[in-house]
Scaffold this active site. Structure first.
Site, PDB file in Angstrom:
ATOM      1  N   TYR A 183      61.215 -18.057   4.844  1.00  0.00           N
ATOM      2  CA  TYR A 183      61.418 -18.407   3.435  1.00  0.00           C
ATOM      3  C   TYR A 183      60.215 -17.969   2.614  1.00  0.00           C
ATOM      4  O   TYR A 183      60.359 -17.334   1.566  1.00  0.00           O
ATOM      5  CB  TYR A 183      61.651 -19.902   3.291  1.00  0.00           C
ATOM      6  CG  TYR A 183      61.726 -20.367   1.846  1.00  0.00           C
ATOM      7  CD1 TYR A 183      62.849 -20.090   1.068  1.00  0.00           C
ATOM      8  CD2 TYR A 183      60.677 -21.063   1.255  1.00  0.00           C
ATOM      9  CE1 TYR A 183      62.919 -20.503  -0.258  1.00  0.00           C
ATOM     10  CE2 TYR A 183      60.741 -21.476  -0.062  1.00  0.00           C
ATOM     11  CZ  TYR A 183      61.873 -21.199  -0.813  1.00  0.00           C
ATOM     12  OH  TYR A 183      61.932 -21.597  -2.129  1.00  0.00           O
ATOM     13  N   ASP A 222      79.019 -13.081  -5.377  1.00  0.00           N
ATOM     14  CA  ASP A 222      78.300 -13.275  -4.116  1.00  0.00           C
ATOM     15  C   ASP A 222      77.202 -12.225  -4.084  1.00  0.00           C
ATOM     16  O   ASP A 222      77.477 -11.022  -4.038  1.00  0.00           O
ATOM     17  CB  ASP A 222      79.258 -13.098  -2.939  1.00  0.00           C
ATOM     18  CG  ASP A 222      78.582 -13.259  -1.581  1.00  0.00           C
ATOM     19  OD1 ASP A 222      77.336 -13.286  -1.526  1.00  0.00           O
ATOM     20  OD2 ASP A 222      79.303 -13.336  -0.571  1.00  0.00           O
ATOM     21  N   SER A 243      61.240 -17.744  -7.992  1.00  0.00           N
ATOM     22  CA  SER A 243      60.398 -17.665  -6.806  1.00  0.00           C
ATOM     23  C   SER A 243      60.217 -19.091  -6.302  1.00  0.00           C
ATOM     24  O   SER A 243      61.189 -19.827  -6.120  1.00  0.00           O
ATOM     25  CB  SER A 243      59.060 -17.000  -7.150  1.00  0.00           C
ATOM     26  OG  SER A 243      58.197 -16.994  -6.035  1.00  0.00           O
ATOM     27  N   LYS A 282      59.907 -15.217  -0.576  1.00  0.00           N
ATOM     28  CA  LYS A 282      59.369 -15.545  -1.895  1.00  0.00           C
ATOM     29  C   LYS A 282      58.119 -14.730  -2.227  1.00  0.00           C
ATOM     30  O   LYS A 282      57.890 -14.372  -3.377  1.00  0.00           O
ATOM     31  CB  LYS A 282      59.097 -17.047  -2.001  1.00  0.00           C
ATOM     32  CG  LYS A 282      60.372 -17.892  -1.975  1.00  0.00           C
ATOM     33  CD  LYS A 282      61.363 -17.438  -3.041  1.00  0.00           C
ATOM     34  CE  LYS A 282      62.624 -18.283  -3.065  1.00  0.00           C
ATOM     35  NZ  LYS A 282      63.602 -17.842  -4.085  1.00  0.00           N
ATOM     36  N   ASN A 316      68.804 -16.737  -9.413  1.00  0.00           N
ATOM     37  CA  ASN A 316      68.509 -18.069  -8.908  1.00  0.00           C
ATOM     38  C   ASN A 316      69.010 -18.307  -7.484  1.00  0.00           C
ATOM     39  O   ASN A 316      68.444 -19.127  -6.763  1.00  0.00           O
ATOM     40  CB  ASN A 316      69.122 -19.118  -9.854  1.00  0.00           C
ATOM     41  CG  ASN A 316      69.160 -20.490  -9.242  1.00  0.00           C
ATOM     42  OD1 ASN A 316      68.136 -21.157  -9.091  1.00  0.00           O
ATOM     43  ND2 ASN A 316      70.365 -20.930  -8.860  1.00  0.00           N
TER      44      ASN A 316
END
Length: 276
Positions: free
Chosen positions: A146, A54, A132, A150, A81
């Site tokens: 979000y 985790d 990314s 990124k 990822n």
């Protein structure tokens, strides 16, 4: 000796496709996920080992690192990822929702990287690949946090490439476009409010446009897996790898036309239609 890659968030989508692709290409794969007890397919593949990890729990990261280091003499690549998107207007996104998204997409990625870096320094070689998004280079409405995560991953990885070059370690970015995974389901969270309704027409307009676009706007996760494999094996110092035709087109459009032209185009595409 077969090369070894460690993958976070390997239970579904890009992570799963990448685990299978690398295994098919004769790599050893350490596929990590939050709930390995629910995994059945990857467990059956000879050169894939599954581990609990985790990214928001340092103890979990440490235990996974110890197990993987024990099972594999050398680790050649790490693929960060694990991630998800919080969808909705910024104003109604709660501080808890935003912090959790950053905990997974940014701080979790950093914590995993920090944990594996001593191994790479000891080996005097290694590769860190961070997922990314085209959302790290361009923006869309209603996913402000979000995009923020990124953009952070982009800057973090580019600086890592500077810092680690002299140590024999490379850092690379993978920038997928819209991918046909469960990202719109399990991997996408929604911020909503019954009190603040001013944004509802905007949200409804956006949702209608997304549904009208249909499945043709999405690439398969195997497309990203192929790009990740290229990044891991091309032997170059290239930092950024774009995956998906939509990502190539939109990133290119912003680079060629400039920021202001891109923003103007997005406003024209996604503006609320006046029904008055």
């Amino acid at each position: 000796m077969k090369k070894t890659i460690v993958i976070t968030g390997a239970s579904t989508g890009i992570g799963r496709a990448t685990a299978l692709y690398f295994a098919e290409n004769d790599w050893q794969v350490a596929a990590t996920m939050r709930s390995p007890d629910k995994e059945t397919e990857l467990q059956k593949i000879e050169n894939i080992n599954v581990y609990q990890l985790d990214v928001t729990n340092q103890t979990s990261i440490d235990k996974a690192y110890e197990s993987i280091s024990s099972d594999f003499e050398k680790i050649d690549a790490l693929l960060n990822n694990a991630g998800y998107a919080l969808y909705g207007p910024f104003e109604i996104s709660t501080p808890e929702q935003i912090r959790k998204e950053f905990d997974v997409n940014v701080f979790g990625l950093m914590d995993v990287t920090r944990t594996f870096l001593p191994k790479f320094r000891e080996q005097k070689e290694g590769l860190i690949m961070n997922i990314s998004s085209m959302g790290g280079k361009i923006t869309f409405p209603l996913i402000s946090t979000y995009h923020s995560t990124k953009f952070a991953v982009e800057g973090f990885t580019e600086v890592l490439a500077y810092e680690l070059e002299g140590l024999g370690i490379k850092a690379k970015l993978i920038e997928p476009g819209n991918i046909a995974t469960d990202f719109g389901g399990r991997s996408m969270k929604f911020a909503a409010s019954d009190v603040v309704t001013d944004y509802n027409p905007y949200v409804e307009n956006m949702m209608a446009m997304m549904q009208a676009a249909g499945p043709d706007m999405y690439s398969q996760p195997e497309v990203v897996a192929e790009v990740i494999f290229k990044a891991a094996t091309d032997g170059t110092d290239q930092i950024r790898y774009i995956a998906g035709e939509d990502a190539k087109q939109l990133i290119s459009m912003r680079q060629e036309n400039g920021d202001e032209a891109y923003v103007k185009h997005m406003k024209s595409q996604y503006a609320i239609k006046d029904n008055g």
